[in-house]
Design an enzyme around this catalytic site. Structure first.
Site, PDB file in Angstrom:
ATOM      1  N   HIS A  31      -2.908  23.851 -17.170  1.00 35.82           N
ATOM      2  CA  HIS A  31      -2.504  22.494 -16.772  1.00 35.82           C
ATOM      3  C   HIS A  31      -3.100  21.721 -17.822  1.00 35.82           C
ATOM      4  O   HIS A  31      -2.716  20.327 -17.945  1.00 35.82           O
ATOM      5  CB  HIS A  31      -3.327  22.151 -15.290  1.00 35.82           C
ATOM      6  CG  HIS A  31      -4.955  21.644 -15.253  1.00 35.82           C
ATOM      7  ND1 HIS A  31      -5.877  22.717 -15.124  1.00 35.82           N
ATOM      8  CD2 HIS A  31      -5.611  20.642 -15.584  1.00 35.82           C
ATOM      9  CE1 HIS A  31      -6.902  22.114 -15.067  1.00 35.82           C
ATOM     10  NE2 HIS A  31      -6.849  20.785 -15.501  1.00 35.82           N
ATOM     11  N   ASP A  53      -4.962  29.805 -14.650  1.00 37.58           N
ATOM     12  CA  ASP A  53      -4.957  28.705 -15.236  1.00 37.58           C
ATOM     13  C   ASP A  53      -5.303  28.769 -16.635  1.00 37.58           C
ATOM     14  O   ASP A  53      -6.451  28.244 -17.125  1.00 37.58           O
ATOM     15  CB  ASP A  53      -5.735  27.624 -14.394  1.00 37.58           C
ATOM     16  CG  ASP A  53      -5.209  26.424 -14.674  1.00 37.58           C
ATOM     17  OD1 ASP A  53      -4.549  26.048 -15.730  1.00 37.58           O
ATOM     18  OD2 ASP A  53      -5.660  25.487 -14.068  1.00 37.58           O
ATOM     19  N   SER A 106     -12.253  20.905 -17.731  1.00 33.55           N
ATOM     20  CA  SER A 106     -11.024  22.006 -17.641  1.00 33.55           C
ATOM     21  C   SER A 106     -10.961  22.530 -19.080  1.00 33.55           C
ATOM     22  O   SER A 106     -10.889  21.774 -19.989  1.00 33.55           O
ATOM     23  CB  SER A 106      -9.868  21.083 -17.200  1.00 33.55           C
ATOM     24  OG  SER A 106      -9.672  21.107 -16.049  1.00 33.55           O
TER      25      SER A 106
HETATM   26  N1  ARG Z   1      -8.009  19.890  -9.770  1.00 34.71           N
HETATM   27  C1  ARG Z   1      -7.836  20.178 -11.196  1.00 34.71           C
HETATM   28  C2  ARG Z   1      -8.482  18.740 -12.037  1.00 34.71           C
HETATM   29  O1  ARG Z   1      -8.832  17.818 -11.750  1.00 34.71           O
HETATM   30  C3  ARG Z   1      -6.434  20.802 -11.560  1.00 34.71           C
HETATM   31  C4  ARG Z   1      -5.593  19.655 -11.490  1.00 34.71           C
HETATM   32  C5  ARG Z   1      -4.048  20.382 -11.829  1.00 34.71           C
HETATM   33  N2  ARG Z   1      -3.689  21.014 -10.864  1.00 34.71           N
HETATM   34  C6  ARG Z   1      -2.742  20.451 -10.037  1.00 34.71           C
HETATM   35  N3  ARG Z   1      -2.197  21.405  -9.002  1.00 34.71           N
HETATM   36  N4  ARG Z   1      -2.288  19.151  -9.906  1.00 34.71           N
HETATM   37  O2  ARG Z   1      -7.899  18.580 -12.853  1.00 34.71           O
HETATM   38  N1  GLU Z   2      -9.459  20.445 -13.233  1.00 40.43           N
HETATM   39  C1  GLU Z   2     -10.290  19.245 -13.805  1.00 40.43           C
HETATM   40  C2  GLU Z   2     -10.105  18.863 -15.441  1.00 40.43           C
HETATM   41  O1  GLU Z   2      -8.851  18.813 -15.640  1.00 40.43           O
HETATM   42  C3  GLU Z   2     -11.823  20.114 -13.883  1.00 40.43           C
HETATM   43  C4  GLU Z   2     -12.170  19.976 -12.508  1.00 40.43           C
HETATM   44  C5  GLU Z   2     -13.110  18.901 -12.075  1.00 40.43           C
HETATM   45  O2  GLU Z   2     -12.893  17.871 -11.949  1.00 40.43           O
HETATM   46  O3  GLU Z   2     -14.496  19.596 -12.130  1.00 40.43           O
HETATM   47  O4  GLU Z   2     -10.784  18.698 -16.071  1.00 40.43           O
END
Ligand code: ARG
Ligand code: GLU
Length: 715
Positions: free
Chosen positions: A86, A222, A641
């Protein structure tokens, strides 16, 4: 997609947690004095110097800020970067087309010449970190006005940074910590030739999609691979065919030895923003006012988008990425609010505030501090709300308003420059690539209604008020009439634009409404919001300094996109009564979730084959299972991330990519019982690269560590 939303809302949490230490995102250069002994008692086999050293190579030399928004790490002596799928998503998308759809099919460069360049993408290393508090704060005398003070700080920051980097190819970033009680300088080295090496198909890299996002159990691969290129002296250089793979000062050895519950782990990366020192008043406002409103706005927006996306494939594709980013924080805030409730965050903070009041009793400076906070939070509430409605609705959701906003400067300029016009042409092009007229109009109808009925009158544009009873038709007329909703019209208009055409824009109904929104924001919201939030910051500076001085505890600075180390243990958790989540998942779960043809749970045939044949090579665990993801108690946030998850020996065991839903309140308050970071097991990454993609040349450049049974026993 609606079902998903409902399922998430219906989910209730009952249970409670206690708050303890081990939380925190620590500054690497302070580990020796603050954390080393605790880390060793938890199992660390390295010294603080092995993690961060200025003079010798250390783990920090293998950690990069990936593009400024994610983290990545060096996993070979040829500049190979591991980060999340991502995090690389935008770049993978940019190389994709209908004929070569790397998002859907994945991409694997067979050799260096097949690695794709990515203009604008950077990889930044931290060379050293210095405490520059004295340099910055000594330049400020007590009698300065707020403006003079800000000016003086900026001047001191600029001169300190300049002095530190003169004659080098490094940059210096100086940031405030603890609300400006301390300042640290980060000397950085930024590489600008970063190429795409490999990415799995989205059905692996984004497996589970928004349904599983922020959730455990998780089965997402991921990850993606990039490479840093340098000039022949191993220094940063703009892209050139003559550049060669960068030789890092350190790269992570990769452990194939697996993990057990209780194993020591560290996450080394660039967490973006946390607010751990908020008072109970602030948390109450976030929990009871700001989050519910933002959640509700986004829920309505997602409903509208859902409807249009379900009805048309074209709209589905156009809005996929917008939907994902709106849904990401929508879901995070929902989890955050539940977590705050469950952790009793408000009363817990109140208890801490009582302690503070007791500890500072008799010191006039702090006598009234809590009351002063309370007064400011009461005063700021309407402005905070208006600001978030402005950002959430006209600024970000009604895209015609967003586009019209970009024309405000043009209308004001007597002589528009070529550059200005070119920029707008580009803006128009990207805007309409993913724009749907009917979706945007319905978003405006639904969201303006909320804006107008839920905000105090002073923040609502007159035209919305006077058309209140026939808002839907008013919005429709506006969208019909405006040139900002029609690609051809606006393109023609801008093609031969001259200053006298400004009149035409000024008469445009969407442009007029846009100006009305901005006028309210610039005059009714921003000044007062800014004044009060500055005052809150000043109070916070006093509060945090006093906490550190008078209330025993370990205080780590809030995340601010600087390099930090979090440490914890591989651990499971119990989300609610009678439910116990295992700390790892396996490929069996991938097959359980498999739903052919679905958006989020489809799978590539050859992955199914490999799993059915249990063809895992050297990557399966002792029992022949193929691990996929695991949870640990490292304190992380957005920006982490792609961060390396490291074991007690400094070897890579995983790649951080998310948090559990029950623990997302850790940006405000961390609960050791509920907060878990979610990582993809590095063995699954290797399995995909090796067995699924057949990219064995990449495995060969890595340093794999596999202990014999003997050696394992000796551990
Ligand atoms: N929750 C993760 C973060 O905050 C992954 C986000 C990307 N994935 C998604 N399904 N939108 O960034
Ligand atoms: N998916 C998050 C990022 O893009 C990390 C998840 C979180 O917030 O801990 O950095």
């Amino acid at each position: 997609m609606m079902n998903r939303i409902i399922a998430v809302i219906a989910f209730t949490l009952i249970s409670f947690g206690t708050l303890t230490a081990k939380e925190g995102m620590w500054l690497p250069q302070l580990l020796k004095s603050l954390n080393e002994s605790e880390m060793k008692s938890m199992g660390l086999k390295l010294s603080a110097e092995d993690i961060y050293s200025v003079n010798n190579s250390s783990l920090k030399d293998a950690v990069i800020s990936f593009g400024g928004f994610c983290t990545g790490e060096m996993i070979s002596d040829q500049g190979l970067i591991l980060t999340n799928h991502h995090c690389g998503y935008g770049r993978i998308q940019s190389h994709s087309s209908v004929e070569n759809d790397y998002l859907t099919n994945g991409y694997w460069a067979n050799n260096h010449s097949e690695e794709f360049k990515n203009p604008g993408l950077t990889a930044t290393f931290i060379i050293r970190i210095e405490d520059v508090t004295d340099e910055i704060l000594n330049s400020i005398s007590a009698d300065l006005t707020k403006e003079e003070r800000e000016k003086a700080i900026k001047k001191a920051i600029d001169s300190t940074a300049k002095l530190a980097t003169e004659g080098t190819h490094y940059d210096a970033v100086i940031k405030p910590f603890y609300y400006g009680n301390e300042y640290y300088m980060f000397i950085t080295e930024t590489f600008k030739d970063v190429r795409l090496v490999g990415a799995p198909p989205s059905s692996i890299g984004k497996f589970g999609g928004d349904t599983d996002n922020w959730m455990w159990p998780r089965h997402t691969g991921d990850f993606s691979l990039f490479r840093i290129y340098a000039d022949k002296d191993n220094k940063p250089a703009e892209y050139s065919e003559d550049n060669v793979p960068f030789k890092p000062r350190h790269h992570f050895p990769i452990s194939l030895n697996g993990i057990k519950k209780g194993d020591f782990t560290m996450v080394y990366g660039f967490p973006g923003r946390t607010q751990e020192y908020l008072t109970s008043y602030a948390i109450q406002q976030i929990k009871e006012v700001i989050n519910p409103r933002r959640i509700d706005i986004r829920e309505k927006a997602l409903e509208v988008m859902d409807k249009h996306m379900d009805a048309s494939d074209e709209v589905r594709i156009k809005y996929a990425s917008k939907y994902a980013s709106i849904a990401n924080y929508w879901k995070k805030w929902l989890g955050e609010n539940r977590g705050l409730e469950k952790a009793n965050a408000i009363s817990m903070k109140k208890e801490q505030e009582d302690l503070f009041v007791k500890a500072t009793a008799g010191k006039p400076k702090y006598d009234n501090l809590m009351n002063e906070f309370e007064k400011r939070y009461t005063a700021i509430e309407d402005y905070e709300q208006a600001r978030s409605y402005f950002i959430e609705i006209p600024y970000r959701k009604v895209e015609a308003i967003g586009l019209a906003s970009a024309f405000r400067d043009l209308v004001k300029s007597e002589e528009p420059t070529e550059e200005q016009l070119e920029k707008l042409k580009k803006r128009i092009e990207t805007h309409f690539k993913d724009y749907d007229y009917a979706t945007d109009m319905e978003l405006a109808q639904v969201l303006f209604k909320k804006y107008q009925t839920e905000l105090p009158e002073q923040f609502v544009p007159k035209s919305l008020k006077s058309n209140q009873s026939k808002l839907d038709s008013y919005v429709k007329e506006m969208h019909d009439e405006s040139i900002f909703t029609k690609r051809k019209d606006i393109e023609e208009f801008i093609a031969d634009y001259s200053a006298k055409d400004a009149k035409k824009i000024e008469k445009d109904p969407i442009f007029q409404l846009t100006l009305a929104f901005w006028d309210i924001y610039d005059n009714q919201i921003r000044p007062e919001y800014g004044r009060l939030s500055d005052e809150i910051d000043s109070l916070s500076k006093i509060y945090v300094a006093a906490l550190r001085e008078f209330v025993p505890g370990r205080y780590y600075p809030d995340a601010n996109s600087t390099l930090r180390l979090a440490y914890g243990k591989v651990d499971n958790y119990e989300p609610r009564d009678a439910v116990n989540y295992e700390f790892f998942t396996t490929t069996e779960g991938i097959i359980e979730k498999y739903d052919p043809g679905s958006d989020d749970f489809d799978l590539p045939d050859n992955l199914i084959q490999l799993i059915e044949n249990e063809d895992y090579g050297q990557y399966a665990d002792e029992n022949g299972h193929m691990p996929v993801c695991f949870t640990a108690s490292n304190h992380t946030t957005g920006g982490n991330s792609g961060s390396p998850v490291i074991n007690a020996n400094g070897e890579l065991i995983g790649l951080n990519f998310d948090r559990n839903w029950e623990g997302t309140m850790s940006d405000i308050t961390y609960d050791i019982n509920q907060c878990r970071n979610i990582s993809v097991d590095v063995r699954y990454v290797l399995f995909i690269v090796d067995k699924f993609a057949g990219a064995t040349h990449l495995i060969e450049e890595m340093t794999l560590v596999k202990n014999t049974a003997e050696e394992k026993k000796g551990e």
